[in-house]
Write an enzyme that holds these catalytic residues in place. Structure first.
Site, mmCIF file in Angstrom:
data_model
loop_
_atom_site.group_PDB
_atom_site.id
_atom_site.type_symbol
_atom_site.label_atom_id
_atom_site.label_comp_id
_atom_site.label_asym_id
_atom_site.label_seq_id
_atom_site.Cartn_x
_atom_site.Cartn_y
_atom_site.Cartn_z
ATOM 1 N N ARG A 123 -1.987 11.619 5.696
ATOM 2 C CA ARG A 123 -2.207 10.258 6.194
ATOM 3 C C ARG A 123 -1.798 9.216 5.166
ATOM 4 O O ARG A 123 -2.108 9.345 3.985
ATOM 5 C CB ARG A 123 -3.689 10.066 6.552
ATOM 6 C CG ARG A 123 -4.004 8.644 6.995
ATOM 7 C CD ARG A 123 -5.454 8.479 7.368
ATOM 8 N NE ARG A 123 -6.377 8.571 6.258
ATOM 9 C CZ ARG A 123 -6.604 7.607 5.372
ATOM 10 N NH1 ARG A 123 -5.916 6.478 5.423
ATOM 11 N NH2 ARG A 123 -7.495 7.770 4.406
ATOM 12 N N PHE A 168 0.849 -1.187 0.000
ATOM 13 C CA PHE A 168 0.000 0.000 0.000
ATOM 14 C C PHE A 168 0.887 1.240 0.000
ATOM 15 O O PHE A 168 2.046 1.192 0.417
ATOM 16 C CB PHE A 168 -0.924 0.007 1.236
ATOM 17 C CG PHE A 168 -2.362 0.259 0.906
ATOM 18 C CD1 PHE A 168 -3.154 -0.743 0.383
ATOM 19 C CD2 PHE A 168 -2.924 1.509 1.096
ATOM 20 C CE1 PHE A 168 -4.486 -0.526 0.069
ATOM 21 C CE2 PHE A 168 -4.244 1.742 0.793
ATOM 22 C CZ PHE A 168 -5.040 0.723 0.271
ATOM 23 N N GLN A 204 -6.615 15.792 3.028
ATOM 24 C CA GLN A 204 -5.999 14.927 2.023
ATOM 25 C C GLN A 204 -6.874 14.761 0.784
ATOM 26 O O GLN A 204 -8.077 14.535 0.899
ATOM 27 C CB GLN A 204 -5.748 13.546 2.631
ATOM 28 C CG GLN A 204 -5.080 12.576 1.672
ATOM 29 C CD GLN A 204 -4.772 11.260 2.358
ATOM 30 O OE1 GLN A 204 -5.614 10.377 2.411
ATOM 31 N NE2 GLN A 204 -3.564 11.147 2.882
ATOM 32 N N HIS A 214 -10.683 13.620 0.356
ATOM 33 C CA HIS A 214 -10.848 12.286 0.940
ATOM 34 C C HIS A 214 -10.834 12.253 2.458
ATOM 35 O O HIS A 214 -11.675 11.600 3.068
ATOM 36 C CB HIS A 214 -9.742 11.378 0.397
ATOM 37 C CG HIS A 214 -9.796 9.971 0.889
ATOM 38 N ND1 HIS A 214 -10.927 9.176 0.763
ATOM 39 C CD2 HIS A 214 -8.864 9.197 1.524
ATOM 40 C CE1 HIS A 214 -10.691 7.985 1.277
ATOM 41 N NE2 HIS A 214 -9.450 7.975 1.759
ATOM 42 N N GLU A 224 -6.215 2.532 -3.362
ATOM 43 C CA GLU A 224 -4.896 2.223 -3.899
ATOM 44 C C GLU A 224 -4.565 0.748 -3.754
ATOM 45 O O GLU A 224 -3.472 0.313 -4.128
ATOM 46 C CB GLU A 224 -3.808 3.090 -3.263
ATOM 47 C CG GLU A 224 -3.599 2.921 -1.800
ATOM 48 C CD GLU A 224 -3.296 4.245 -1.137
ATOM 49 O OE1 GLU A 224 -2.150 4.463 -0.716
ATOM 50 O OE2 GLU A 224 -4.212 5.065 -1.041
ATOM 51 N N LEU A 234 -8.025 3.199 9.257
ATOM 52 C CA LEU A 234 -8.632 2.109 10.010
ATOM 53 C C LEU A 234 -7.807 1.766 11.244
ATOM 54 O O LEU A 234 -8.352 1.449 12.305
ATOM 55 C CB LEU A 234 -8.809 0.878 9.113
ATOM 56 C CG LEU A 234 -9.824 1.015 7.973
ATOM 57 C CD1 LEU A 234 -9.856 -0.251 7.124
ATOM 58 C CD2 LEU A 234 -11.213 1.331 8.501
ATOM 59 N N ARG A 265 -0.118 9.679 -0.758
ATOM 60 C CA ARG A 265 -1.234 10.252 -1.501
ATOM 61 C C ARG A 265 -1.011 11.701 -1.895
ATOM 62 O O ARG A 265 -1.443 12.122 -2.972
ATOM 63 C CB ARG A 265 -2.514 10.106 -0.672
ATOM 64 C CG ARG A 265 -2.951 8.666 -0.549
ATOM 65 C CD ARG A 265 -4.070 8.487 0.454
ATOM 66 N NE ARG A 265 -4.513 7.091 0.460
ATOM 67 C CZ ARG A 265 -5.450 6.624 1.270
ATOM 68 N NH1 ARG A 265 -6.027 7.429 2.150
ATOM 69 N NH2 ARG A 265 -5.807 5.357 1.219
ATOM 70 N N HIS A 324 -7.210 12.252 -2.255
ATOM 71 C CA HIS A 324 -6.807 10.922 -2.706
ATOM 72 C C HIS A 324 -6.640 10.961 -4.222
ATOM 73 O O HIS A 324 -7.481 11.511 -4.930
ATOM 74 C CB HIS A 324 -7.886 9.903 -2.322
ATOM 75 C CG HIS A 324 -7.445 8.482 -2.419
ATOM 76 N ND1 HIS A 324 -7.161 7.872 -3.628
ATOM 77 C CD2 HIS A 324 -7.241 7.540 -1.463
ATOM 78 C CE1 HIS A 324 -6.803 6.620 -3.403
ATOM 79 N NE2 HIS A 324 -6.849 6.389 -2.099
ATOM 80 N N LEU A 377 -14.336 6.754 -4.586
ATOM 81 C CA LEU A 377 -12.966 6.299 -4.372
ATOM 82 C C LEU A 377 -12.683 4.954 -5.024
ATOM 83 O O LEU A 377 -13.474 4.016 -4.921
ATOM 84 C CB LEU A 377 -12.689 6.197 -2.869
ATOM 85 C CG LEU A 377 -11.225 5.935 -2.502
ATOM 86 C CD1 LEU A 377 -10.377 7.153 -2.835
ATOM 87 C CD2 LEU A 377 -11.102 5.596 -1.025
#
Length: 568
Positions: A375, A87, A207, A333, A222, A381, A253, A209, A219
């Site tokens: 972030r 990621f 942010q 985002h 990624e 999460l 991002r 995205h 969305l």
């Protein structure tokens, strides 16, 4: 214990998180929580409080295993361990190469977390007040005494008297025109905190995205790039090799979003338009040898790993992603800023660290500053689970010894008067028009790239809209399921948060993370390695129109990693 929810709980926005939850389990390859901490600090452009980042990275391992034991159906390796994927921004050996760290359940990880936690709440007989819209926070003398909420079905006002309140209400991306945020993410509780004279932290950092579906903002995680997808410009180039030679399409991002805008600005958008392509065709992935582990990728494998993402490409764009690339553009985002808290979720009353007793916050609405200026993907999460867990434990301990603080007289009076004003107003303004103007100016002037003239114009426009909001009229004069009334109230909250965002962005005369200024293009650690706190100083009102505020600062907590130039 009770949960008050604006929506039916399983419709909450956590359910849209697709790609995974980061934890250094090392199930696929060597990994350590210290590397995760470093990536979090570096990804946040060194505005991250490093004591918080250490807790995030260290506790993520235990929290993910606890979710597994609660019944979350993670994908599995052949030997039965939780499967992980690459990621953006997550690396091995302190930035040396991408690492598989995102624990996943296909591309429905957030949905699975939400369902698992809800089922466990039902098991533990937690009381839910579904479709109760929180409209005010009851705070006096830095003591939280409960909340005021409207029952959407009946339109009745309810006062919830509580020893402690924990806000876990998500973000406020609906202030922007193109956003991945659900229509419900309007920041009402965050605005309630601000209206009560409490500070909001680092609101300039929002942010964008890189992979929102063109024009819609929906969305595309990624995770698609974690499985080998790449960005392509109008010349057919994989352009991220220019901007991030090591991480390429898996750079953080903010880097990816700015790179897309630069390609478009320099005329390399697809067909000269304001979008580029995300290409997940197997032949493209195999051409660039960017599949996980260098293995050849086949269509059936992608369909299994990215079912929802691929379906959204087909449904919303009408493309066949196994045969053609998908138009994407950056989408608003995630709010890195929000209600300031300590590492146990306790809300801070000021820059000195004094507490608002009985008030806690976790997740996107909170700012423990584990994300800093930007972030990393899958860290939302982790933030929610790790600090929600810590906050829940702190609430339980607090309630064991705390008494109910007395309620003020008529605690619902101010917000009830505002709702009645909106319901009965005969002005000439329409909420939909005001909302569209706010979203347009915020997207254009306080978006991916910023400069003083444009941001000042946005602030002036938002303040004009706040004045016009006093003349807003709605068509539905009823009380039951009056979504016209509640959406207009949401607009007032968004206008407050848009104003604070513009104020904070204007004030920070540097570029850092998601806050990129053309007129101050360099990061300035000497003057700006600190958090912004903005507090409303006018008289409390359910929808303040004055522009009275004060700005304070608090230092960034640095424990291990000194600020360095970010390289990708």
């Amino acid at each position: 214990m009770a949960v008050i929810s604006k929506l039916y709980p399983t419709r909450s926005h956590t359910g849209t998180a697709q790609g995974g939850i980061a934890a250094a389990l090392a199930n696929m390859e060597e990994d350590h929580w210290e590397w995760h901490m470093y990536d979090t600090v570096k990804g946040g452009d060194y505005l991250v409080d490093q004591d918080s980042a250490e807790i995030l990275a260290r506790d993520a391992i235990e929290a993910v295993i606890e979710l597994e034991h609660m019944g979350l159906p993670f994908d599995r390796t052949p030997d039965g361990r939780i499967e992980q994927r690459r990621f953006g921004g997550h690396t091995a050996e302190y930035g040396a190469r991408p690492v598989m760290r995102a624990c996943k359940s296909a591309d429905r990880t957030g949905h699975m977390i939400l369902q698992t936690l809800y089922q466990n709440c039902v098991k533990q007989q937690v009381t839910f007040f579904d479709e109760y819209f929180m409209v005010d926070l009851i705070v006096q003398e830095d003591v939280c005494r409960g909340v005021v909420a409207v029952h959407i079905d009946s339109g009745e006002m309810h006062v919830f008297h509580a020893k402690a309140v924990l806000l876990a209400t998500g973000g406020f991306g609906r202030m922007f025109k193109v956003t991945s945020n659900a229509h419900s993410l309007t920041g009402d509780p965050v605005a309630s905190v601000y209206r009560r004279g409490l500070p909001l932290e680092d609101m300039e950092f929002f942010q964008f995205h890189p992979t929102g579906i063109y024009k819609m903002g929906i969305l595309l995680s990624e995770a698609a790039r974690g499985e080998g997808g790449v960005f392509i410009n109008d010349m057919g180039e994989r352009f991220m090799e220019r901007y991030a030679p090591t991480m390429k399409d898996l750079a953080s991002r903010d880097v990816c979003s700015r790179s897309i805008y630069l390609e478009i600005r320099e005329g390399r958008g697809i067909g000269g338009k304001d979008y580029v392509h995300l290409d997940i065709r197997p032949e493209t992935i195999n051409k660039h040898q960017s599949g996980p582990g260098g293995k050849p990728v086949i269509t059936e494998e992608l369909e299994k790993k990215l079912p929802d993402i691929i379906e959204m490409m087909r449904v919303y764009m009408g493309v066949e992603p196994m045969k053609e690339p998908v138009p994407i553009q950056p989408t608003a985002h995630y709010a890195m800023g929000g209600v300031p808290t300590d590492v146990d979720g306790r809300v801070l009353a000021d820059a000195q660290g004094n507490l608002v007793h009985g008030l806690f916050a976790a997740g996107e609405c909170a700012c423990v500053s584990v994300h800093g200026a930007n972030r990393l993907g899958t860290n939302s999460l982790v933030d929610l689970v790790v600090f929600g867990r810590r906050g829940g434990k702190a609430v339980a301990e607090f309630c064991k010894v705390a008494a109910f603080a007395p309620l003020p007289k008529d605690p619902e009076a101010e917000v009830a008067a505002e709702l009645e004003r909106i319901r009965t107003n005969t002005g000439k303004e329409k909420g939909g028009r005001l909302r569209a103007e706010m979203q347009e100016i915020m997207m254009s002037n306080v978006g991916v790239f910023r400069e003083q003239r444009l941001m000042q114009a946005a602030l002036d426009k938002v303040r004009e809209l706040k004045q016009r909001f006093a003349q807003v009229q709605i068509d539905d004069k009823g009380r039951r399921f009056n979504t016209d009334l509640l959406e207009t109230f949401e607009l007032g909250c968004l206008l407050d948060l848009a104003e604070v965002t513009a104020i904070s962005a204007l004030n920070r005369t540097e570029s850092r993370g998601a806050h990129a200024r053309d007129d101050f293009p360099k990061r300035d650690d000497e003057n700006w390695l600190k958090h912004t706190l903005v507090r409303y100083t006018g008289a409390h009102a359910a929808s303040p129109t004055s522009a009275k505020f004060e700005i304070n600062y608090k230092p960034v907590v640095i424990t291990q990693f000194q600020p360095q130039e970010r390289k990708y």
